[in-house]
Write an enzyme that holds these catalytic residues in place. Structure first.
Site, PDB file in Angstrom:
ATOM      1  N   GLY A  57       0.850  -1.193   0.000  1.00 27.61           N
ATOM      2  CA  GLY A  57       0.000   0.000   0.000  1.00 27.61           C
ATOM      3  C   GLY A  57       0.876   1.230   0.000  1.00 27.61           C
ATOM      4  N   CYS A  84       5.200  -6.315   1.737  1.00 31.60           N
ATOM      5  CA  CYS A  84       5.568  -4.907   1.679  1.00 31.60           C
ATOM      6  C   CYS A  84       4.870  -4.111   2.788  1.00 31.60           C
ATOM      7  CB  CYS A  84       5.279  -4.348   0.286  1.00 31.60           C
ATOM      8  SG  CYS A  84       6.142  -2.810  -0.008  1.00 31.60           S
ATOM      9  N   TYR A  85       3.923  -3.246   2.457  1.00 30.97           N
ATOM     10  CA  TYR A  85       3.214  -2.520   3.526  1.00 30.97           C
ATOM     11  C   TYR A  85       2.623  -3.505   4.527  1.00 30.97           C
ATOM     12  CZ  TYR A  85       0.005   0.720   5.837  1.00 30.97           C
ATOM     13  OH  TYR A  85      -0.662   1.483   6.772  1.00 30.97           O
ATOM     14  N   HIS A 184       8.001  -8.123  -3.303  1.00 32.36           N
ATOM     15  CA  HIS A 184       6.716  -8.501  -3.916  1.00 32.36           C
ATOM     16  C   HIS A 184       6.817  -9.850  -4.641  1.00 32.36           C
ATOM     17  CE1 HIS A 184       4.558  -4.718  -3.224  1.00 32.36           C
ATOM     18  NE2 HIS A 184       5.749  -4.167  -3.334  1.00 32.36           N
ATOM     19  N   GLU A 186       4.483 -11.518  -5.823  1.00 33.72           N
ATOM     20  CA  GLU A 186       3.440 -11.613  -6.854  1.00 33.72           C
ATOM     21  C   GLU A 186       3.897 -11.061  -8.205  1.00 33.72           C
ATOM     22  OE1 GLU A 186       3.592  -9.599  -4.343  1.00 33.72           O
ATOM     23  OE2 GLU A 186       2.659  -7.657  -4.693  1.00 33.72           O
ATOM     24  N   ASP A 242     -15.624 -12.281 -22.376  1.00 27.62           N
ATOM     25  CA  ASP A 242     -16.481 -12.539 -21.216  1.00 27.62           C
ATOM     26  C   ASP A 242     -17.911 -12.891 -21.615  1.00 27.62           C
ATOM     27  OD1 ASP A 242     -14.197 -11.734 -19.964  1.00 27.62           O
ATOM     28  OD2 ASP A 242     -14.932  -9.718 -19.485  1.00 27.62           O
ATOM     29  N   LYS A 385      -9.568 -12.982 -15.674  1.00 25.50           N
ATOM     30  CA  LYS A 385      -9.635 -13.153 -17.127  1.00 25.50           C
ATOM     31  C   LYS A 385      -9.034 -14.484 -17.597  1.00 25.50           C
ATOM     32  CE  LYS A 385     -10.808 -10.743 -20.771  1.00 25.50           C
ATOM     33  NZ  LYS A 385     -11.955  -9.819 -20.771  1.00 25.50           N
TER      34      LYS A 385
END
Ligand code: XMP
Length: 535
Positions: A57, A84-85, A184, A186, A242, A385
């Site tokens: 964040g 992180c945050y 991070h 991710e 979609d 997605k």
């Protein structure tokens, strides 16, 4: 509609990678949802997640009014991973110290990790020939982005990673199953990030990993069938990934109880309307009622004289709704209105996490007011997605549609800078078809997915005419711009390094084959500061 019991919760502190965290967790076959940090602790307890991940964040956790988490969160017996945050907050709340560093750590950074930690199990050393290093440690590369740092860990924590500038790149308290990582995992730049997240959700949280798309399809078809009963379902089909996947899913669940209305607004890519009809129309493979409305003229009339981008978006969205309403009046009352909402829409509209919306991405101007229906159903609401695409493949939708590039709801309306006219639409369609054809051909020569392959690419029309020469004649024609970007999440992007000879071939074909074009430009800009689309 999802009854999967095994769930991990991502608590969002406003970091730009919040959705990526959730996606990576799902790639470990673990279902996960994003919630704001404001979610009451009782609600989290009720959901009984198998694990909790706190995201990054933009704030400093020690500042007055900064987003926080109650100490109780770390005391529920549920494993928690702070990123992180989230890592700093965990340390701050539990009695550690977080301070502002003198240097900001940003970008790919070498991190020395303790591979005895369950979090770093299996992390490989990036150095060639690592004999001189103790086998309990590995040097890996991680993505860092922080100013604040953990200067002292909270009681009970041990340090399990550090960098040259950061004494606590990761810490753990295995007795409470609490883990804090400054970098991070991710982000793909973190070489073994996926392994670390896998270690957390599958090994530390003990998730079995039963989130799979084939079972999602079976389960959802059964649920839709039960829920809809003998009711009628209406869907606005755009031909995008979609709504196409939704149409196929609903067709498998309730067959001809489903009616799909496909409004061709005349702002689609070349031949796209016919391609949609081929798949879902009466000669297609799906059992449903298909209605196509060719409304190009109506849209062009409404757009005449309008050049402001948001105004164009609004007109296209509203007109779309009006036409859809008119059609549904003819159909009469239906029980269900199906919508192709997917998880990023939910998160980005503020219902899930904390992230801000920069450009309104609503394809339609809200819900139709005059369609007579009792209930909305959104069976894809919890999917990312890439998961929607997997569902599409499970359902037998052609790859051409499943792997279609993102295409904005307002279509070519926002790829024509300034006023939209039928002539300009024609120019963009033709130029874009050539560009796509040549990229595909060049990519195929290199095995289908060369290193320069863009994630999204298209031709657009600048609002500029300029002087050119054709034979002995002076021309005053349009300039087409080619846009091709590489991106992971469409939030940031870089221009794709398309080989020069490919660009030259595209340029000469466009100038030679598309009337009204005498100049072709290539857009080099990154996002930010530009966006991917022109408007
Ligand atoms: P931007 O231009 O915001 O685009 O960098 C990011 C991604 O979103 C798509 N995009 C839209 N999609 N309606 C949509 O459905 C829109 O109004 C819209 N605007 C942009 C764009 O194609 C890219 O993939």
């Amino acid at each position: 509609m999802i009854t999967d019991e095994e769930k991990v919760i991502v608590i969002d502190f406003g970091g730009q990678y919040n959705q990526l965290v959730a996606r990576r967790v799902r790639e470990c076959n673990v279902y996960c949802e994003i919630y704001s940090y404001k979610t009451p602790i009782e609600k989290i307890r009720e959901m009984a997640p198998k694990g909790i991940i706190l995201t990054g964040g933009p704030n400093s956790c020690y500042e007055e009014g900064a987003p926080t988490a109650p100490a109780e969160l770390f005391d529920m017996g549920i494993p928690v991973l702070g990123l992180c945050y989230g890592a700093q907050l965990m340390q701050h709340v539990l009695g550690g110290r977080v301070e502002r560093a003198t240097v900001r750590e940003y970008g790919k950074t070498e991190v020395l990790v303790n591979t005895k930690s369950p979090l770093f199990n299996g992390v490989s050393d990036v150095r060639p020939g690592t004999d001189h290093v103790s086998s309990d440690e590995a040097l890996t590369v991680c993505w860092m982005s922080h100013f604040d740092y953990i200067s002292k860990t909270a009681p009970g924590f041990e340090i399990i990673a550090h960098t040259k500038d950061c004494p606590v790149a990761a810490a753990q308290d295995t007795s409470r199953n609490l883990y804090a990582i400054q970098f991070h995992p991710e982000v793909l730049h973190t070489v073994d990030g996926k392994k670390m997240l896998f270690n957390f959700v599958r090994n530390i949280c003990g998730c079995a990993g039963n989130w799979r798309m084939d079972s999602f399809v079976k389960q959802t078809i059964r649920q839709v069938r039960e829920h809809v009963g003998t009711g009628r379902v209406l869907l606005a089909l755009s031909g995008g990934v979609d709504s196409s996947v939704l149409a196929a899913l609903l067709s498998r669940a309730v067959g001809r109880q489903l009616t799909c209305v496909f409004v061709d607004h005349g702002l689609l890519r070349k031949n796209e309307g016919d391609e949609v009809e081929e798949v879902f129309g009466k000669d297609g493979a799906f059992d449903l009622n298909f209605i196509r409305i060719n409304a190009a003229k109506r849209f062009y009339e409404k757009l005449a004289g309008i050049s402001e981008p948001e105004h164009k978006r609004k007109i296209i969205g509203e007109e779309f709704i009006r036409i859809f309403e008119e059609e549904s009046k003819k159909i009469g009352s239906v029980d269900f209105l199906a919508q192709g909402t997917i998880y990023p829409d939910v998160v980005e509209s503020g219902l899930g996490g904390e992230s801000a919306v920069i450009k309104s991405h609503h394809n339609v101007g809200g819900l139709p007011d005059y369609v007579d229906f009792k209930e909305i159903i959104e069976p894809l609401r919890n999917l990312f997605k890439d998961e929607v695409r997997k569902v599409g493949l499970e359902l037998g939708i052609p790859e051409k549609i499943v792997f279609r590039q993102p295409f904005p709801g307002p279509g070519l309306g926002i790829r024509i800078i300034g006023e939209v006219t039928a002539e300009k639409v024609h120019i963009v369609q033709e130029a874009d078809a050539i560009f796509r054809e040549e990229i595909k051909a060049a990519a195929d020569v290199e095995g289908g997915n060369p290193s320069w392959m863009p994630d999204q690419y298209f031709a657009a029309l600048t609002n500029m005419q300029s002087v050119g020469v054709m034979g002995d004649e002076r021309t005053y024609d349009h300039a087409v711009v080619l846009r091709a970007v590489r991106t992971v999440d469409f939030m940031t992007a870089e221009a794709a390094p398309i080989p020069w000879d490919v660009l030259q071939k595209v340029m000469s074909r466009i100038v030679g084959e598309v009337r009204g074009v005498n100049r072709v430009l290539f857009d080099l800009s990154s996002k930010p500061a530009s966006t991917i689309e022109m408007e």
